[in-house]
Design a protein around this motif. Structure first.
Motif: not given
Length: 355
Positions: A78, A82, A92-93, A111, A113-114, A117, A269, A274, A285
């Protein structure tokens, strides 16, 4: 400076070893930037076979012993991702399909992010090495990344190694280097973690704790996780080895805001809830927030556990970082008591922090 070897912590670890929770355990506790307690108990190799026969030679564990971190690896992956987001190489999105167009065609709603998380709807794991025996690393990775969606995208929470394997591959494509190189350049190198990384050198194997007994013998010096092993020992979800002291420094980096690995905004972040539903904790994350399996009384603690019997917990309010490394899968997985041991070490951390 007082000797940080703590009698109470030593007793907790020794009792766990004696009870058969694990064969070796090392713990370290840092309060307000100072190591206030550390301890080690047990033997790096305790058993000769999976029936419980004691080995003829049982080297003792030490504070600098090296353990397979298992899923704590996810936090290192991670951090790499990042860092790439900070540089504008990833978003991320943005759709994962932007980086993996062949594998994620028709899945543009998923994404990064998905994936981080655990809300991408992917199944928990995929044993590519069993589905396509004898296949190359590239063929196995291709199959894993092609894993179809089995649950709704966006939640509920579904813990998945598949997603973090995919994150590792995304990091490689965006970072222009293998994941082990990226971790070394972007995380362990800046932090000076000489004993932390994938595929430990054979020169360090005498310091590595053995894990599970398999038909070929005990796993020692190579990753316990079968999928990571089949992928050459390097994967986004598992494969990193380290010492308690170095994991402590990694945790302190996150507690203090990320320097020199990440910006403070990136760590913020990472630690933001999330909104994933369906888990007994809140999910950041790559990181778990308030996971009852590891935090004990440290209710604001964040971190992660590892299947081999490891745990990292950071409590911002107490300015506290707690690390427990064990080989609870030696000689076999499924031994009871690791949750209780994690709670006991976290509780000692709370006491030593004075809150």
């Amino acid at each position: 400076m007082a000797d940080p070897v703590d009698p109470a912590l030593s007793a907790v670890l020794a009792e766990a070893v004696e009870a058969g929770v694990c064969s070796a355990a090392v713990a370290a506790i840092c309060v307000r930037g100072r190591v206030v307690a550390e301890a080690a108990a047990g033997e790096l190799v305790r058993y000769a076979d999976d029936s419980g026969t004691l080995a003829a030679e049982r080297p003792p564990v030490h504070q600098d012993s090296i353990f397979d971190l298992a899923s704590i690896t996810k936090l290192f992956t991670t951090c790499v991702v990042l860092g790439l987001v900070e540089e504008g190489r990833l978003e991320l999105d943005a759709p994962v399909a932007d980086v993996l167009p062949e594998h994620y065609a028709g899945r543009a709603h998923i994404t990064l992010r998905h994936l981080l998380s655990h809300t991408a709807g992917l199944q928990p794991t995929r044993r590519a090495y069993l589905e396509i025996p004898g296949a190359s690393v590239e063929e196995q990775l291709d199959l894993i990344i092609s894993t179809p969606i089995t649950q709704p995208v966006g939640g509920p929470y579904l813990y998945t190694d598949v997603g973090m394997v995919t994150v590792g591959r995304i990091a490689e494509l965006a970072g222009g280097a293998p994941l082990d190189v990226l971790v070394a350049e972007r995380v362990t190198g800046p932090l000076g973690l000489a004993d932390t990384g994938f595929r430990p050198s054979t020169a360090t194997w005498d310091r590595v704790a053995a894990t599970e007994c398999r038909p070929s013998g005990f796993v020692r010096g190579t990753v316990h996780d079968e999928t990571a092993s089949a992928l050459g020992g390097v994967a986004g979800h598992a494969g990193i080895f380290s010492t308690a002291g170095e994991v402590l420094r990694f945790g302190e980096m996150l507690r203090l805001g990320g320097s020199p690995v990440l910006r403070a905004s990136s760590v913020k972040e990472m630690l933001a809830d999330q909104g994933a539903t369906g888990a007994p904790f809140r999910q950041g994350l790559g990181v778990r927030l308030g996971d009852p399996a590891i935090v004990g009384p440290l209710h604001d603690g964040f971190g992660h556990s590892g299947f081999t019997g490891t745990a990292l917990v950071v409590s911002p309010s107490r300015e506290l970082t707690v690390v427990l490394l064990t080989n609870a899968v030696h000689p076999l997985r499924g031994r009871p008591g690791i949750r209780e041991l994690r709670h006991a070490v976290a509780s000692l951390g709370a006491e030593l922090s004075g809150t």
